[in-house]
Design a protein around this motif. Structure first.
Motif, mmCIF file in Angstrom:
data_model
loop_
_atom_site.group_PDB
_atom_site.id
_atom_site.type_symbol
_atom_site.label_atom_id
_atom_site.label_comp_id
_atom_site.label_asym_id
_atom_site.label_seq_id
_atom_site.Cartn_x
_atom_site.Cartn_y
_atom_site.Cartn_z
ATOM 1 N N ALA A 94 7.505 -9.416 3.692
ATOM 2 C CA ALA A 94 8.505 -10.256 4.367
ATOM 3 C C ALA A 94 9.456 -9.421 5.215
ATOM 4 N N THR A 95 9.939 -8.331 4.657
ATOM 5 C CA THR A 95 10.945 -7.513 5.339
ATOM 6 C C THR A 95 10.375 -6.784 6.544
ATOM 7 N N SER A 96 9.158 -6.269 6.396
ATOM 8 C CA SER A 96 8.548 -5.480 7.481
ATOM 9 C C SER A 96 7.728 -6.341 8.433
ATOM 10 N N ASN A 97 7.568 -7.645 8.095
ATOM 11 C CA ASN A 97 6.765 -8.560 8.904
ATOM 12 C C ASN A 97 5.358 -8.009 9.118
ATOM 13 N N THR A 98 4.755 -7.584 8.009
ATOM 14 C CA THR A 98 3.365 -7.120 8.030
ATOM 15 C C THR A 98 2.565 -7.984 7.062
ATOM 16 N N PHE A 99 1.241 -7.843 7.108
ATOM 17 C CA PHE A 99 0.406 -8.653 6.218
ATOM 18 C C PHE A 99 -0.864 -7.891 5.891
ATOM 19 N N SER A 100 -0.878 -7.227 4.753
ATOM 20 C CA SER A 100 -1.999 -6.386 4.357
ATOM 21 C C SER A 100 -1.851 -6.034 2.884
ATOM 22 N N HIS A 101 -2.930 -5.585 2.277
ATOM 23 C CA HIS A 101 -2.832 -5.053 0.915
ATOM 24 C C HIS A 101 -2.235 -3.650 0.932
ATOM 25 N N TYR A 102 -2.172 -3.049 2.102
ATOM 26 C CA TYR A 102 -1.457 -1.786 2.245
ATOM 27 C C TYR A 102 0.003 -2.070 2.518
ATOM 28 N N GLY A 103 0.887 -1.262 1.947
ATOM 29 C CA GLY A 103 2.303 -1.385 2.237
ATOM 30 C C GLY A 103 2.592 -0.980 3.668
ATOM 31 N N SER A 104 3.793 -1.281 4.111
ATOM 32 C CA SER A 104 4.171 -1.021 5.502
ATOM 33 C C SER A 104 4.430 0.451 5.783
ATOM 34 N N GLY A 105 4.689 1.237 4.735
ATOM 35 C CA GLY A 105 5.047 2.637 4.938
ATOM 36 C C GLY A 105 6.500 2.829 5.316
ATOM 37 N N THR A 106 7.263 1.715 5.377
ATOM 38 C CA THR A 106 8.685 1.782 5.701
ATOM 39 C C THR A 106 9.491 1.833 4.399
ATOM 40 N N ALA A 107 10.812 1.811 4.519
ATOM 41 C CA ALA A 107 11.679 1.886 3.337
ATOM 42 C C ALA A 107 11.446 0.715 2.378
ATOM 43 N N SER A 108 11.015 -0.455 2.888
ATOM 44 C CA SER A 108 10.780 -1.605 2.012
ATOM 45 C C SER A 108 9.493 -1.461 1.198
ATOM 46 N N ASP A 109 8.628 -0.550 1.603
ATOM 47 C CA ASP A 109 7.435 -0.196 0.829
ATOM 48 C C ASP A 109 7.858 0.905 -0.141
ATOM 49 N N VAL A 110 8.488 0.525 -1.235
ATOM 50 C CA VAL A 110 9.148 1.486 -2.119
ATOM 51 C C VAL A 110 8.175 2.542 -2.630
ATOM 52 N N THR A 111 7.039 2.117 -3.162
ATOM 53 C CA THR A 111 6.071 3.071 -3.698
ATOM 54 C C THR A 111 5.544 3.981 -2.606
ATOM 55 N N GLY A 112 5.213 3.401 -1.466
ATOM 56 C CA GLY A 112 4.727 4.207 -0.357
ATOM 57 C C GLY A 112 5.776 5.170 0.161
ATOM 58 N N SER A 113 6.993 4.683 0.306
ATOM 59 C CA SER A 113 8.086 5.526 0.791
ATOM 60 C C SER A 113 8.338 6.695 -0.148
ATOM 61 N N ASN A 114 8.253 6.433 -1.449
ATOM 62 C CA ASN A 114 8.447 7.505 -2.437
ATOM 63 C C ASN A 114 7.361 8.568 -2.363
ATOM 64 N N ASN A 115 6.175 8.173 -1.884
ATOM 65 C CA ASN A 115 5.045 9.099 -1.785
ATOM 66 C C ASN A 115 4.768 9.548 -0.355
ATOM 67 N N SER A 116 5.648 9.152 0.573
ATOM 68 C CA SER A 116 5.515 9.515 1.996
ATOM 69 C C SER A 116 4.203 9.040 2.609
ATOM 70 N N GLU A 117 3.752 7.861 2.197
ATOM 71 C CA GLU A 117 2.557 7.259 2.785
ATOM 72 C C GLU A 117 2.555 5.763 2.471
ATOM 73 N N LYS A 118 1.691 5.023 3.135
ATOM 74 C CA LYS A 118 1.580 3.602 2.840
ATOM 75 C C LYS A 118 0.987 3.418 1.442
ATOM 76 N N SER A 119 1.557 2.491 0.670
ATOM 77 C CA SER A 119 1.027 2.236 -0.669
ATOM 78 C C SER A 119 -0.184 1.313 -0.589
ATOM 79 N N TYR A 120 -0.975 1.335 -1.662
ATOM 80 C CA TYR A 120 -2.060 0.381 -1.847
ATOM 81 C C TYR A 120 -1.794 -0.326 -3.171
ATOM 82 N N PHE A 121 -2.450 -1.444 -3.431
ATOM 83 C CA PHE A 121 -2.091 -2.222 -4.620
ATOM 84 C C PHE A 121 -2.228 -1.409 -5.903
ATOM 85 N N ILE A 122 -3.198 -0.520 -5.952
ATOM 86 C CA ILE A 122 -3.372 0.338 -7.121
ATOM 87 C C ILE A 122 -2.122 1.186 -7.340
#
Length: 202
Positions: A94-122
């Protein structure tokens, strides 16, 4: 011992399921919503969510995924860790206005942001504390105004239907997030899992 560990890792990796298969598409409808509809969606309770999901699972159905008629599946129970993972992703969509099983890679993708990459559902499911599992999966949907319409959209999509009807899953967490300025307005994430309570290494 090394051989057993390798075998178990292979089995676990086979059981990862995202949208029931190798597709990032998911049911969507365009954003044509008003604030009353948004407010109602945010007040959906976990009891209402479980009722809609388990009602769908209680009926044998053909998901039109080539596997034929799937039997009814046992009712799922709520898991707060799966809910946290689902909420993280719905909020990110909702925040990044994206639509995927991958996270946006932005600050709202908390897991991805913490790992410096886009998150995946796993990544999100594990980061939110759901570990020692046998199987996990995720469905997403955008634009549906109620949990019933989201479940109906998942049922009519072969890969999502296969996830919804998967009898290996025993637990679920579902979260909705809203941004009126985003393309779909309302975003649903459904995180599935089953714990391996008898997991041992010799």
């Amino acid at each position: 011992m090394t051989l057993i560990k390798t075998f178990l890792l292979v089995i676990i990796s086979i059981l990862f399921i995202g949208c029931g298969g190798a597709t990032d598409s998911a049911p969507t409808t365009k954003n044509t919503l008003n604030s009353d509809i948004y407010e109602k969606a945010t007040k959906t309770t976990k009891e209402e969510i479980l009722s809609a999901i388990n009602k769908a699972r209680s009926v044998a159905r053909d998901c039109h995924d080539g596997l034929g008629l799937l039997p009814s599946a046992p009712a799922l129970t709520w898991n707060s860790e799966l809910y946290d993972s689902a909420y993280e992703h719905s909020y990110d969509l909702a925040t990044s206005n994206t639509f995927s099983h991958y996270g946006s890679g932005t600050a709202s993708d908390v897991t991805g942001s913490n790992n410096s990459e886009k998150s995946y559902f796993i990544d999100r499911i594990e980061a939110n504390g759901y570990t020692n599992y046998k199987v996990i999966g995720e469905n997403i949907a955008g634009g549906q105004t109620t949990i019933e319409s989201a479940v109906e959209a998942w049922i009519t999509s072969p890969a999502h239907c296969a996830n919804l009807m998967n009898s290996k899953f025993t637990e679920v967490g579902v979260a909705v997030a809203i941004d009126e300025n985003s393309e779909y307005g309302i975003y649903w994430t459904q995180s599935f899992g089953a714990k391996n309570n008898n997991f041992k290494l010799f």
